[in-house]
Design an enzyme around this catalytic site. Structure first.
Site, mmCIF file in Angstrom:
data_model
loop_
_atom_site.group_PDB
_atom_site.id
_atom_site.type_symbol
_atom_site.label_atom_id
_atom_site.label_comp_id
_atom_site.label_asym_id
_atom_site.label_seq_id
_atom_site.Cartn_x
_atom_site.Cartn_y
_atom_site.Cartn_z
ATOM 1 N N PHE A 25 0.851 -1.153 -0.073
ATOM 2 C CA PHE A 25 -0.062 0.037 -0.097
ATOM 3 C C PHE A 25 0.743 1.258 0.026
ATOM 4 O O PHE A 25 0.275 2.278 -0.064
ATOM 5 C CB PHE A 25 -0.828 -0.205 1.179
ATOM 6 C CG PHE A 25 -1.876 -1.161 1.309
ATOM 7 C CD1 PHE A 25 -2.728 -1.296 0.276
ATOM 8 C CD2 PHE A 25 -1.812 -1.861 2.398
ATOM 9 C CE1 PHE A 25 -3.739 -2.830 0.379
ATOM 10 C CE2 PHE A 25 -2.758 -3.146 2.347
ATOM 11 C CZ PHE A 25 -3.525 -3.513 1.529
ATOM 12 N N ASP A 135 2.941 -13.752 8.262
ATOM 13 C CA ASP A 135 3.822 -13.430 7.005
ATOM 14 C C ASP A 135 5.335 -13.384 7.138
ATOM 15 O O ASP A 135 5.916 -12.493 6.920
ATOM 16 C CB ASP A 135 3.207 -11.975 6.483
ATOM 17 C CG ASP A 135 3.676 -11.848 5.048
ATOM 18 O OD1 ASP A 135 3.778 -12.781 4.249
ATOM 19 O OD2 ASP A 135 3.619 -10.324 4.748
#
Ligand code: ATP
Length: 325
Positions: A25, A135
């Site tokens: 992002f 992650d």
């Protein structure tokens, strides 16, 4: 702007400098605190939707709870009209895997132990704090500098607080690092991070990605069927302890995997200084990791070019609907 950091209060006046890296992002910039000259990193995220803003706020909330030498520290966070800025500890050593491939002398198994032990310490701490990282891929392990072996776990963008009564399912991540329960859209928990730790350890020791197939569907199938093995030639000189460590993480059944606390007690991660005095086997991972990193870069560029071409197409047709967006 509105400050989003709860505690402890900080008072930075930051000057944004060059880009260090980019992600989903936004971008991470190097920056300095103009008052003290302290070097910092600023993750600047342009939140385009309420959902994206929620995700960034979640990242801040999770990081706010963590304070450990192997976890990147969040110093401050604030929000402007359409951006959220995370002021982070700056680490200058780059990605762990980049460092390994750049190094003039290849990695030894003792080096790998030192790195994996710190990842386990960071994960152990976050699990004690009821945080799941979800992650833990190699890109998210950074070196503090190039002269020491100290590492930090970064990127809590997908992290979640573990709530015992909430059955959490996720659908994101990079196929080759996903645990079977993620691929199956089944419940995730602490062992989900431990699986990824097994993948990262396997890669550090061999330079091979244990589940990587020719395409994403083959990779996901390899994960689901837990199809992995120790490549005989690459693992020829790797210790039985290291293989046992990995074998106890890459297990389909979540409850069968070692926890972070058990990993820290595993013989492979103990008596490291004694082991360092003995014959130190050079791993074959450096050459293979170079190939892996080159392939990853190629893939990233390919995706970027494909996206740019798609964008051009949209531009020339003058409308978004032409692509069914
Ligand atoms: P992704 O989409 O890959 O998950 P992201 O938008 O969540 O990325 P990060 O992974 O946090 O962003 O950071 C992107 C890159 O910026 C990292 O891979 C790293 O190279 C660099 N980086 C991030 N934080 C720091 C830091 N504190 N110090 C130095 N470099 C950093």
């Amino acid at each position: 702007y509105v400050s989003l950091k709860t505690s402890p209060p900080s008072d930075f006046s930051i000057h944004i400098r060059e880009v260090l890296g980019g992600g989903r992002f936004g971008k991470v910039h190097k920056c300095t605190d103009t008052k003290t000259g302290l070097r910092l990193a600023a993750k600047i995220i342009s939140s385009r939707s309420a959902r994206e803003r929620e995700m960034v706020l979640n990242e801040i909330e999770v990081m706010n709870q963590l304070n450990h030498s192997n976890i990147l520290q969040l110093f401050d966070a604030f929000e402007t009209k359409n951006q959220v800025v995370l002021v982070l500890e700056y680490v200058e050593g780059g990605e762990l895997f980049e460092r390994i491939v750049d190094e003039s002398c290849p990695l030894t198994e003792v080096d790998a132990m030192v790195f994996v032990k710190q990842i386990c310490e960071g994960v152990h701490y976050m699990h004690q704090m009821y945080v799941l990282h979800l992650d833990l891929k190699p890109e998210n392990i950074l070196c503090v500098n190039r002269s020491s072996h100290q590492i930090k776990i970064i990127d809590f963008g997908l992290a979640r607080r573990y709530k015992p009564r909430e059955k959490l399912r996720i659908s994101f991540g990079t196929p080759e690092f996903l645990a079977p329960e993620v691929v199956n859209f089944d419940f995730v928990s602490f062992p989900t991070d431990m699986w990824t730790l097994g993948v990262v350890t396997y890669m550090l020791l061999s330079g091979l990605s244990p589940f990587l197939g020719d395409d994403d569907s083959e990779t996901l199938n390899n994960v689901l069927t837990v199809s992995w093995y120790f490549d005989e030639e690459t693992f020829e000189h790797v210790s039985a302890e290291a293989k046992d460590f990995i074998s106890n993480l890459l297990i389909k059944e979540r409850s069968g995997r070692l926890s972070a606390a058990q990993c820290l007690k595993h013989p492979w991660l103990n008596n490291i200084s004694e082991k360092a005095k003995g014959s130190n086997i050079i791993l074959k991972s450096q050459v293979l990791l170079r190939k892996y990193m080159a392939r990853r870069l190629w893939k990233k560029n390919y995706i970027a070019i494909a996206a740019a071409n798609r964008f051009k197409k949209i531009g020339s047709s003058g409308s978004l609907t032409s692509l069914g967006v």
